[in-house]
Write a protein that holds these residues in place. Structure first.
Motif, short mmCIF file in Angstrom:
data_model
loop_
_atom_site.label_atom_id
_atom_site.label_comp_id
_atom_site.label_asym_id
_atom_site.label_seq_id
_atom_site.Cartn_x
_atom_site.Cartn_y
_atom_site.Cartn_z
N THR A 13 0.81 -1.21 0.00
CA THR A 13 0.00 0.00 0.00
C THR A 13 0.85 1.26 0.00
OG1 THR A 13 -1.69 -1.23 1.21
CG2 THR A 13 -1.92 1.17 1.14
N ALA A 36 -2.09 -2.57 3.76
CA ALA A 36 -3.43 -3.10 4.06
C ALA A 36 -3.61 -4.31 3.16
CB ALA A 36 -4.50 -2.06 3.77
N LEU A 48 -3.93 -4.54 8.77
CA LEU A 48 -3.20 -3.29 8.58
C LEU A 48 -1.84 -3.50 9.24
CD1 LEU A 48 -3.17 -0.35 7.59
CD2 LEU A 48 -4.08 0.30 9.82
N ALA A 74 -12.54 -1.79 9.26
CA ALA A 74 -11.72 -1.27 8.16
C ALA A 74 -12.42 -0.11 7.47
CB ALA A 74 -11.41 -2.39 7.16
N ARG A 75 -13.73 -0.22 7.28
CA ARG A 75 -14.48 0.88 6.65
C ARG A 75 -14.55 2.10 7.56
NH1 ARG A 75 -17.63 -3.67 4.89
NH2 ARG A 75 -17.28 -3.95 2.65
N LEU A 77 -12.26 2.97 9.77
CA LEU A 77 -10.93 3.57 9.69
C LEU A 77 -10.75 4.32 8.37
CD1 LEU A 77 -8.08 3.99 10.80
CD2 LEU A 77 -7.47 1.76 9.83
N ALA A 78 -11.18 3.72 7.27
CA ALA A 78 -11.06 4.36 5.96
C ALA A 78 -11.85 5.67 5.92
CB ALA A 78 -11.54 3.41 4.86
N ALA A 79 -13.04 5.68 6.47
CA ALA A 79 -13.86 6.89 6.49
C ALA A 79 -13.21 7.98 7.34
CB ALA A 79 -15.26 6.58 7.02
N LEU A 81 -9.97 8.29 7.94
CA LEU A 81 -8.81 8.76 7.17
C LEU A 81 -9.24 9.74 6.09
CD1 LEU A 81 -6.79 5.44 6.84
CD2 LEU A 81 -6.10 7.48 8.12
N GLU A 82 -10.31 9.44 5.38
CA GLU A 82 -10.84 10.35 4.35
C GLU A 82 -11.22 11.70 4.95
OE1 GLU A 82 -11.31 10.30 1.07
OE2 GLU A 82 -10.71 8.25 0.64
#
Length: 93
Positions: A13, A36, A48, A74-75, A77-79, A81-82
């Motif tokens: 990644t 990831a 991760l 994971a979603r 965390l991704a949100a 981060l965004e």
């Protein structure tokens, strides 16, 4: 970064980020690898992974940190981060 525990390939990644290890009596900056991933067959979690280049580090032995996340985690965390990436971009524009 040589002598890694993580396998770094074209699919990794992030193969170069700035990292920091902070302990009670030390703070040490280094380059790091972040990945990831999930198993190719029958994946049951998202992993991760993080490894700091510790060729010069005396406080920490060579190691890799790994978090095992559910798809929902994971979603989340991704949100997050965004959201923070947007804040940083907005502040620098």
């Amino acid at each position: 970064m040589s002598d890694r525990l993580m396998s770094v390939t074209g699919y990794t990644t992030l193969d170069y980020v700035e990292g920091k290890a902070v302990g009670e009596s030390f703070e040490w900056e280094s380059i790091a690898v972040v990945n990831a991933t999930a198993d190719r067959e029958d994946p049951d979690s998202v992993r991760l992974q993080l490894e700091l280049d510790n060729l010069d580090e005396e406080h920490l032995p060579k190691h890799m940190d790994e978090l095992e996340l559910t798809p929902e985690q994971a979603r989340t965390l991704a949100a997050d981060l965004e959201k923070h990436a947007d804040r940083v971009e907005d502040a620098t524009e």
